[in-house]
Enzyme design. Structure first.
Site, PDB file in Angstrom:
ATOM      1  N   HIS A 160       0.825  -1.199   0.000  1.00 35.14           N
ATOM      2  CA  HIS A 160       0.000   0.000   0.000  1.00 35.14           C
ATOM      3  C   HIS A 160       0.863   1.255   0.000  1.00 35.14           C
ATOM      4  O   HIS A 160       2.067   1.191   0.234  1.00 35.14           O
ATOM      5  CB  HIS A 160      -0.929   0.026   1.220  1.00 35.14           C
ATOM      6  N   LYS A 164      -0.582   4.717   4.572  1.00 38.78           N
ATOM      7  CA  LYS A 164      -1.487   3.773   5.236  1.00 38.78           C
ATOM      8  C   LYS A 164      -0.978   3.473   6.644  1.00 38.78           C
ATOM      9  O   LYS A 164       0.173   3.049   6.823  1.00 38.78           O
ATOM     10  CB  LYS A 164      -1.613   2.484   4.433  1.00 38.78           C
TER      11      LYS A 164
END
Length: 276
Positions: A160, A164
């Site tokens: 990600h 995040k």
């Protein structure tokens, strides 16, 4: 419920919230009637449509949940775990409207509060709104049930963007639970987090996780079934957050049940892709 699904949106200023808000405003069968922002947000009191699409929509951002849900059929949630748990409890006490949440990163207490609220309120909670991820989840559950744990190792890899905050991702945990359930196991009993140092041989039947953070990657997940001399991989890549918004709207449509609504209970995207 009305023919047009009226939505109150939580977390409208975040990445996912903005994507869902734009999708709601653009969908002919939805109307945005409420939006909740955090206390002190510069967006409080503003017309949400003006900063989502550039056109006013007569939906004013507020910090008061009771104001935002006044005309709503469904509450779509893209906020934070603590807000989700508190909102679920308040909605349950008010007898609705139903909650559809794509929030991840719950701790044990928040999960318990959500489950408790679901005894009185229809709640759909998912680690990922993507219909593609929901299908991947079903395939992982099926594959894990067919491949013997002694012969096939399971590793879950996810990547990600650098912002995040939680790891493993909610989607990785969702896929891990599907794999564990396919084997009749509880994920907490077999999960192995990121490895470091001298770990020794891999224990048969465990499910490993690894996470990468960097750049602007929206989300990549792979569940690898590793056997002797062969491998099966079930993977999903997200190229745009609009897929999550589209899935959120499908979840809301399913929860509305053609205006009839669903009974109290805790639902998931598996219910949505199963239909009915």
């Amino acid at each position: 419920m009305s023919q047009v699904i009226r939505v109150a949106l939580l977390g409208v200023t975040g990445r996912l919230g903005r994507a869902i808000g734009r999708a709601v405003l653009q969908a002919p069968d939805f109307a945005l009637t409420g939006a909740v922002v955090r206390a002190g947000s510069p967006s409080e009191g503003e017309d949400v449509g003006e900063w989502l699409t550039g056109a006013p929509c007569e939906c004013i951002a507020t910090v008061a949940l009771e104001d935002a849900i006044r005309d709503a059929d469904i509450v779509l949630d893209a906020s934070l775990p603590r807000m989700t748990a508190a909102t679920a409890e308040r909605l349950a006490g008010w007898n609705g409207p139903p909650l559809v949440s794509g929030v991840t990163g719950f701790d044990a207490d928040e999960e318990a509060r959500l489950a408790g609220a679901a005894k009185r309120l229809p709640i759909l909670s998912t680690g990922n709104f993507s219909l593609g991820v929901a299908l991947a989840e079903a395939l992982v559950r099926q594959a894990a049930g067919r491949l013997r744990a002694h012969d096939w190792d399971i590793e879950i890899e996810e990547t990600h963007h650098r912002m995040k905050p939680d790891a493993p991702s909610g989607t990785a945990l969702l896929l891990g639970r599907a794999a564990a359930e396919g084997r009749g196991e509880d994920l907490d009993a077999v999960a192995t987090p990121g490895r470091h140092g001298t770990t020794g041989p891999r224990k048969p039947g465990t499910i490993g996780f690894s996470a990468t953070r960097g750049g602007t990657i929206i989300g990549e997940h792979a569940v690898r079934f590793l056997g002797d001399m062969e491998e099966i991989s079930i993977s999903h890549r997200a190229f745009d957050r609009s897929i999550f918004a589209a899935g959120a709207l499908e979840a809301a449509r399913w929860m509305s049940n053609k205006g009839e609504g669903r009974p109290a209970g805790l639902y998931s995207m598996q219910d949505v892709i199963a239909g009915g």
